[in-house]
Design a protein around this motif. Structure first.
Motif: not given
Length: 194
Positions: A52-57, A132-141, A157-160
């Motif tokens: 269900a969480l995967a479906d949100l993203f 982010e400090e390690l250079g990755a890009k956060v695309v969602g929470i 973007p944050y979804k629950a």
């Protein structure tokens, strides 16, 4: 969404929503507590929540899912499995969130940060800052439960799956303390005061 996941009904059925007198990880007191480990202990329930969480993203590209230990480990794994990507977890070492056990994110990797319950968002924000400090890009929470009441300051973007407000009190203003109701400390963080 998953056929098994159905919000608050699932949370009640699996014993996640507790009633009593609790000290939250913030130090505040409450009449309710959400223990997502009760849901995640059952592989089928964990799989359904992860799906269900995967479906949100699914509308964004994700290379790796990262969750904070301990609460985010299982749900991050199940979400990653549903998305078909790697899963890592961050854990505290000397009070600082870090990737250990040979885990690494790489510059430019697209990270989805996943937590079980977000109240203030502190732990998952530490994970976001770390990757982010390690250079990755956060695309969602994402999280199973949003208990923040909309009071997070996430830059992403944050979804629950479920928003659920639990009233809480400063210890000195807690009506349950005034009534003398015994208090429980169910969380995983070390508490400094009750």
């Amino acid at each position: 969404m998953s056929q098994i996941w159905n919000g608050l009904e699932t949370m009640k059925r699996t014993g996640v929503l507790k009633e009593g007198h609790f000290v939250l990880s913030s130090g505040r007191h409450s009449e309710q507590y959400m223990q997502c480990a009760q849901l995640l202990q059952n592989p089928k329930e964990a799989e359904a929540a992860g799906e269900a969480l995967a479906d949100l993203f699914r509308d964004i590209e994700v290379d790796v899912v990262v969750g904070p230990a301990l609460g985010g480990v299982i749900i991050a794994h199940e979400t990653a499995r549903a998305l078909g990507v790697r899963c890592l977890f961050a854990e505290r070492k000397e009070g600082e969130m870090s990737l250990r056990r040979g885990f690494a994110v790489f510059p430019g990797e697209k990270v989805l940060a996943i937590e079980d319950v977000v109240t203030t968002g502190g732990s998952v924000q530490e994970v976001v800052d770390l990757v982010e400090e390690l250079g990755a890009k956060v695309v969602g929470i994402g999280s199973i439960v949003d208990r923040s009441g909309g009071n997070t300051n996430f830059r992403h973007p944050y979804k629950a799956l479920l928003a659920h407000t639990i009233e809480s009190y400063e210890p000195e203003a807690c009506p349950l303390c005034i009534e003398g109701v015994p208090v429980e400390k169910p969380g995983s963080r070390q508490m400094t005061k009750a």
